[in-house]
Write an enzyme that holds these catalytic residues in place. Structure first.
Site, short mmCIF file in Angstrom:
data_model
loop_
_atom_site.label_atom_id
_atom_site.label_comp_id
_atom_site.label_asym_id
_atom_site.label_seq_id
_atom_site.Cartn_x
_atom_site.Cartn_y
_atom_site.Cartn_z
N GLU A 1 44.09 39.79 37.61
CA GLU A 1 44.56 40.88 38.46
C GLU A 1 44.49 42.24 37.77
O GLU A 1 44.81 42.37 36.58
CB GLU A 1 46.01 40.65 38.92
CG GLU A 1 46.15 39.59 39.98
CD GLU A 1 47.47 39.72 40.73
OE1 GLU A 1 48.00 40.85 40.81
OE2 GLU A 1 47.98 38.68 41.19
N HIS B 1 38.85 43.96 45.44
CA HIS B 1 38.57 42.64 44.86
C HIS B 1 37.08 42.46 44.63
O HIS B 1 36.27 42.86 45.47
CB HIS B 1 39.08 41.53 45.79
CG HIS B 1 40.58 41.47 45.86
ND1 HIS B 1 41.34 40.71 45.00
CD2 HIS B 1 41.47 42.14 46.66
CE1 HIS B 1 42.62 40.88 45.29
NE2 HIS B 1 42.73 41.75 46.28
N CYS C 1 47.26 34.80 43.46
CA CYS C 1 47.06 36.17 43.95
C CYS C 1 46.80 36.08 45.45
O CYS C 1 45.77 35.54 45.87
CB CYS C 1 45.88 36.83 43.23
SG CYS C 1 45.53 38.50 43.81
N GLY D 1 43.96 38.20 46.61
CA GLY D 1 42.78 37.60 45.98
C GLY D 1 42.31 36.38 46.74
O GLY D 1 41.11 36.15 46.91
N CYS E 1 49.99 43.64 48.35
CA CYS E 1 50.32 42.44 47.57
C CYS E 1 50.63 41.30 48.55
O CYS E 1 51.63 41.37 49.27
CB CYS E 1 51.52 42.71 46.66
SG CYS E 1 51.94 41.32 45.60
N1 LIG Z 1 47.19 43.43 41.04
C1 LIG Z 1 46.94 43.81 42.44
C2 LIG Z 1 48.28 43.97 43.22
C3 LIG Z 1 49.03 42.63 43.38
C4 LIG Z 1 48.26 41.65 44.21
C5 LIG Z 1 48.69 40.18 44.11
N2 LIG Z 1 49.81 39.86 43.29
C6 LIG Z 1 48.80 39.56 45.51
O1 LIG Z 1 49.57 38.61 45.70
O2 LIG Z 1 48.04 40.02 46.40
C7 LIG Z 1 46.16 45.16 42.46
O3 LIG Z 1 46.25 45.89 41.48
O4 LIG Z 1 45.50 45.42 43.48
#
Ligand SMILES: N[C@H](CCC[C@H](N)C(=O)O)C(=O)O
Length: 287
Positions: free
Chosen positions: A221, A172, A230, A233, A75
């Site tokens: 997400e 991603h 994100c 992301g 994250c």
């Molecule tokens: N939903 C993402 C995890 C959180 C990523 C995001 N909140 C960031 O800041 O990188 C996943 O399932 O891979």
């Protein structure tokens, strides 16, 4: 049991942060989900749990749970909130720390001006590592395997979106759109997240190229729905854009919740993510 927490966000991507350095906390996915639920719980995109490291040379370990209770590998916005949290709580006096996550080690750094930069490690670009099932598509891609056709079924009809697949530890799928404000994030984001070619599901990015050093980005997400920003992301979108010859490092990423900055020197090199981290309030909850 009573659980102390700190509510934080990074460019509007919000977190519940829990200090479990004194004693590990083990909850079920349903219990994590309840805590993150915006009506029955505190409400957050993700929950970050700070623990003692298990790996030599690391200062901390941290676990990440999505809003749906699923535990994930990485994250980016959370890493910035993490370093602010352990600094404010006096859990470390270091400004640069090494943190063990489910998939690798990251190195967030608190800069003298209060900003935070995170070495997110090198992106994984082999579809099998994302993981993305490219079988049957082998050899089909523009350029050097930078984009893949993904048939998406919407309302009885099927359309093909062209995605780049990148792993920052977490998966991603990034596509280029003309205008993020009109992109079908709500409609196709969930379809891409749950697409059968992604055995571990996937985060779906929608990137608008403003100019070679600036993009606008929205991300549906995995396990959380569309968030205001994100971090991983943003890393994945910039890596995909550079690989496709659309962007040059560094890149300013304008998300709905704020601005991030990404730098990447090319394959095999780490991606650096910079951006804000804010503490909103402290609380205590019964679990
Ligand atoms: N939903 C993402 C995890 C959180 C990523 C995001 N909140 C960031 O800041 O990188 C996943 O399932 O891979």
């Amino acid at each position: 049991m009573k659980l102390k927490f700190t509510k934080m966000h990074g460019a509007g991507n919000d977190f519940i942060v829990i200090d479990a350095t004194a004693a590990p906390i083990e909850l079920s996915p349903a219990q994590w989900q309840r805590l993150a639920d915006r009506r029955f719980g505190i409400g957050a995109d993700q929950i970050l749990v700070v623990q003692q490291p298990a790996t030599e040379g690391c200062d901390f370990k941290y676990r990440i749970f999505n809003n749906d209770g699923s535990e994930v590998e990485q994250c980016g916005n959370g890493a910035r909130a993490f370093v602010k949290f352990v600094t404010e709580k006096g859990l470390t006096s270091k400004s640069s720390i090494r943190v063990e996550t489910m998939k690798g080690i990251i190195a967030p750094r608190l800069e003298a001006d209060g900003s935070i930069t995170v070495d997110m490690g090198a992106p994984r670009l082999d579809p099998a590592e994302v993981p993305f099932d490219a079988a049957g598509l082998a050899g089909w891609a523009e350029g050097d395997d930078t984009t893949w056709p993904l048939p998406v079924k919407t309302g009885g009809s099927s359309k093909t979106v062209f995605i780049s697949v990148v792993s920052m530890g977490n998966p991603h799928a990034v596509q280029v759109v003309d205008n993020v404000d009109t992109a079908p994030v709500a409609e196709t984001g969930p379809l891409i997240e749950h697409h059968p070619r992604f055995p571990a599901r996937v985060n779906a990015g929608f990137m608008q190229v403003v100019e070679r050093h600036h993009i606008r980005l929205r991300v549906h997400e995995r396990g959380a729905g569309e968030t205001l920003a994100c971090g991983t992301g943003a890393c994945a979108a910039v890596v995909a854009g550079i690989r496709r010859g659309l962007l040059d490092s560094p890149v300013r990423v304008s998300a709905r919740g704020g601005e991030l900055s990404i730098a990447w020197a090319g394959p095999g090199q780490p991606v650096f993510l910079s951006g804000p981290a804010v503490t909103v309030f402290e609380g205590e909850v019964e679990v």
